[in-house]
Write an enzyme that holds these catalytic residues in place. Structure first.
Site, PDB file in Angstrom:
ATOM      1  N   GLY A  91      -2.878   1.345   9.398  1.00 55.24           N
ATOM      2  CA  GLY A  91      -3.347   1.786   8.089  1.00 55.24           C
ATOM      3  C   GLY A  91      -4.844   2.065   8.037  1.00 55.24           C
TER       4      GLY A  91
ATOM      5  CG  ASP B 181       6.921   6.652  20.674  1.00 57.80           C
ATOM      6  OD1 ASP B 181       6.476   7.327  21.632  1.00 57.80           O
ATOM      7  OD2 ASP B 181       8.055   6.143  20.635  1.00 57.80           O
TER       8      ASP B 181
ATOM      9  NE  ARG C 223      -0.167  -2.917  21.114  1.00 60.80           N
ATOM     10  CZ  ARG C 223      -0.120  -4.082  20.485  1.00 60.80           C
ATOM     11  NH1 ARG C 223      -0.469  -5.191  21.105  1.00 60.80           N
ATOM     12  NH2 ARG C 223       0.266  -4.134  19.216  1.00 60.80           N
TER      13      ARG C 223
ATOM     14  CG  ASP D  57      -8.914   0.601   2.929  1.00 57.43           C
ATOM     15  OD1 ASP D  57      -9.649  -0.204   2.331  1.00 57.43           O
ATOM     16  OD2 ASP D  57      -7.701   0.413   3.122  1.00 57.43           O
TER      17      ASP D  57
ATOM     18  CE  LYS E 220      -4.358  -1.647   1.951  1.00 56.02           C
ATOM     19  NZ  LYS E 220      -5.369  -1.478   3.001  1.00 56.02           N
TER      20      LYS E 220
ATOM     21  N   GLY F 248      -6.801   2.700  17.567  1.00 58.61           N
ATOM     22  CA  GLY F 248      -5.815   2.238  16.589  1.00 58.61           C
ATOM     23  C   GLY F 248      -5.126   3.371  15.863  1.00 58.61           C
ATOM     24  CB  ALA F 249      -2.196   4.765  15.486  1.00 61.08           C
TER      25      ALA F 249
HETATM   26  P1  NDP Z   1      -2.075  -2.377  11.120  1.00 57.40           P
HETATM   27  O1  NDP Z   1      -1.192  -3.540  11.418  1.00 57.40           O
HETATM   28  O2  NDP Z   1      -1.605  -1.280  10.252  1.00 57.40           O
HETATM   29  O3  NDP Z   1      -2.519  -1.707  12.547  1.00 57.40           O
HETATM   30  C1  NDP Z   1      -2.952  -2.504  13.606  1.00 57.40           C
HETATM   31  C2  NDP Z   1      -3.491  -1.633  14.732  1.00 57.40           C
HETATM   32  O4  NDP Z   1      -4.064  -2.515  15.719  1.00 57.40           O
HETATM   33  C3  NDP Z   1      -2.434  -0.801  15.450  1.00 57.40           C
HETATM   34  O5  NDP Z   1      -3.010   0.398  15.907  1.00 57.40           O
HETATM   35  C4  NDP Z   1      -2.077  -1.707  16.641  1.00 57.40           C
HETATM   36  O6  NDP Z   1      -1.587  -1.006  17.754  1.00 57.40           O
HETATM   37  C5  NDP Z   1      -3.444  -2.272  16.981  1.00 57.40           C
HETATM   38  N1  NDP Z   1      -3.382  -3.511  17.746  1.00 57.40           N
HETATM   39  C6  NDP Z   1      -3.160  -4.754  17.245  1.00 57.40           C
HETATM   40  N2  NDP Z   1      -3.223  -5.659  18.245  1.00 57.40           N
HETATM   41  C7  NDP Z   1      -3.477  -4.974  19.391  1.00 57.40           C
HETATM   42  C8  NDP Z   1      -3.675  -5.351  20.756  1.00 57.40           C
HETATM   43  N3  NDP Z   1      -3.611  -6.618  21.140  1.00 57.40           N
HETATM   44  N4  NDP Z   1      -3.961  -4.379  21.649  1.00 57.40           N
HETATM   45  C9  NDP Z   1      -4.052  -3.070  21.269  1.00 57.40           C
HETATM   46  N5  NDP Z   1      -3.873  -2.648  19.993  1.00 57.40           N
HETATM   47  C10 NDP Z   1      -3.600  -3.592  19.064  1.00 57.40           C
HETATM   48  O7  NDP Z   1      -3.430  -3.023  10.564  1.00 57.40           O
HETATM   49  P2  NDP Z   1      -4.523  -2.328   9.632  1.00 57.40           P
HETATM   50  O8  NDP Z   1      -4.755  -0.952  10.125  1.00 57.40           O
HETATM   51  O9  NDP Z   1      -4.170  -2.542   8.207  1.00 57.40           O
HETATM   52  O10 NDP Z   1      -5.823  -3.235   9.920  1.00 57.40           O
HETATM   53  C11 NDP Z   1      -6.528  -3.143  11.152  1.00 57.40           C
HETATM   54  C12 NDP Z   1      -7.791  -3.968  11.042  1.00 57.40           C
HETATM   55  O11 NDP Z   1      -8.660  -3.359  10.086  1.00 57.40           O
HETATM   56  C13 NDP Z   1      -7.557  -5.402  10.555  1.00 57.40           C
HETATM   57  O12 NDP Z   1      -8.387  -6.272  11.286  1.00 57.40           O
HETATM   58  C14 NDP Z   1      -7.990  -5.379   9.109  1.00 57.40           C
HETATM   59  O13 NDP Z   1      -8.498  -6.628   8.676  1.00 57.40           O
HETATM   60  C15 NDP Z   1      -9.117  -4.350   9.172  1.00 57.40           C
HETATM   61  N6  NDP Z   1      -9.378  -3.715   7.885  1.00 57.40           N
HETATM   62  C16 NDP Z   1     -10.650  -3.786   7.427  1.00 57.40           C
HETATM   63  C17 NDP Z   1     -10.988  -3.223   6.225  1.00 57.40           C
HETATM   64  C18 NDP Z   1     -12.396  -3.334   5.761  1.00 57.40           C
HETATM   65  O14 NDP Z   1     -12.651  -3.002   4.601  1.00 57.40           O
HETATM   66  N7  NDP Z   1     -13.321  -3.733   6.612  1.00 57.40           N
HETATM   67  C19 NDP Z   1      -9.988  -2.523   5.386  1.00 57.40           C
HETATM   68  C20 NDP Z   1      -8.666  -2.462   5.983  1.00 57.40           C
HETATM   69  C21 NDP Z   1      -8.395  -3.067   7.191  1.00 57.40           C
HETATM   70  P3  NDP Z   1       0.012  -0.699  17.908  1.00 57.40           P
HETATM   71  O15 NDP Z   1       0.258   0.547  17.122  1.00 57.40           O
HETATM   72  O16 NDP Z   1       0.158  -0.527  19.378  1.00 57.40           O
HETATM   73  O17 NDP Z   1       0.716  -1.913  17.377  1.00 57.40           O
END
Ligand code: NDP
Length: 285
Positions: free
Chosen positions: A135, A160, A157, A107, A71, A132-133
């Site tokens: 994509g 930074d 979580r 998205d 992406k 969340g932060a």
């Molecule tokens: P990223 O890996 O870019 O981001 C993941 C996020 O989840 C971060 O903010 C991370 O926090 C947080 N996170 C993960 N596990 C934990 C935990 N145990 N406790 C607290 N925070 C947590 O993923 P994406 O943003 O790409 O995707 C996120 C979700 O969105 C996925 O489930 C994906 O399938 C879904 N999605 C759905 C779409 C749709 O069309 N419905 C389109 C795109 C995505 P940290 O920064 O602390 O790691």
């Protein structure tokens, strides 16, 4: 009349990509519209992305979707970006304009369309809390700010990462976005109109996971949304339903990002019901 057996091609480039269901709903929409378009779901390794994009150019493809891990990496391979893709800093949809490939991001648009169309809520002037932060969070936050929300509180979580996203979007949009560290059992404020889980918490196979938040203060009109679409009924949404709060699942965002992609590629409106049905069949839900 002259016959035309030429196919127009679009695709999804990703790795892994085998479980990506977007092609099922796009092909259903192409068939319904009577278009000789095909959607290919193709595994492309990071080191081959440039060759894949050049191949698509050489064959005159109409565009393609990008998913993990392409992406951001695809951006330098394109001719220009839409304003939203530039703000988000990531591209999930590429469309062809003449001989140019333009990067878009559908998205966040898909999410907002679900809020408006399925939940019947206008996000303008609403107070939103977003978890969340990554994509998805960035795409959704950008579109919420462009839609004129009154307040966007981001909890993440990793402090930074959350602070960096908020500072960047505040500087680029001038919108009302702010950050708080995510505490254990974080109390979501009683003033919240829309709560969004944009983390991967609850995503298959961790289906029993639930964001560490308290919903007790939420007003009865608060819309609880989940970006996670597999499974569509996450523990968060089940907890919200148990409190009689309105909910919006991740399938809505997934369908509408595809609807927006179809419109960008073909210039036509797809049969949304056919896309939803194909997606549900593909995901077995
Ligand atoms: P990223 O890996 O870019 O981001 C993941 C996020 O989840 C971060 O903010 C991370 O926090 C947080 N996170 C993960 N596990 C934990 C935990 N145990 N406790 C607290 N925070 C947590 O993923 P994406 O943003 O790409 O995707 C996120 C979700 O969105 C996925 O489930 C994906 O399938 C879904 N999605 C759905 C779409 C749709 O069309 N419905 C389109 C795109 C995505 P940290 O920064 O602390 O790691």
């Amino acid at each position: 009349m002259a016959k035309n057996f030429k196919s127009e091609l679009v695709a999804c480039f990703g790795q892994p990509v085998a479980e990506n269901p977007t092609g099922e709903m796009q092909e259903a929409a192409f068939q319904k519209a009577g278009l000789a378009w095909r959607y290919l779901t193709i595994e492309v390794a990071p080191e081959d992305l440039e060759k894949a994009v050049n191949g698509a150019r050489a064959m005159g493809w109409q565009g393609f979707n990008c998913t993990i891990p392409h992406k951001v990496a695809v951006i330098p391979l394109l001719d220009s970006l839409s304003r939203e893709a530039e703000l988000i800093g990531a591209v999930n949809t590429v469309r062809r304009d003449g001989d140019k490939f333009i990067g878009e991001n559908t998205d966040g648009k898909g999410f907002l369309r679900g809020v408006r169309q399925d939940a019947k809520i206008d996000p303008k002037n609403k107070r939103v809390v977003l978890l969340g932060a990554g994509g998805a969070a960035r795409a959704i936050s950008t579109e919420l700010l462009l839609a004129g929300v009154a307040d966007l509180l981001v909890l993440n979580r990793t402090i930074d990462r959350g602070q960096a996203m908020v500072a960047d979007l505040a500087a680029k949009t001038g919108g009302p976005i702010r950050f708080e560290p995510w505490l254990e059992n974080h109390e979501i404020p009683a003033t919240t109109d829309i709560l969004v889980n944009a983390t991967s918490i609850g995503l298959y196979p961790d289906v029993d996971a639930m964001p560490s938040i308290q919903l007790g203060n939420l007003p009865p009109h608060c819309l609880v949304c989940d970006a996670v679409f597999n499974p569509p009924e996450t523990r968060l949404l089940a907890a919200a339903r148990a409190r009689n709060l309105p909910v919006l699942d991740g399938l809505s965002m997934l369908v509408y990002q595809g609807v927006t992609g179809f419109q960008l590629w073909t210039g036509q409106d797809p049969d949304e019901a056919a896309m939803k049905a194909a997606l549900r069949t593909a995901l077995d839900v």
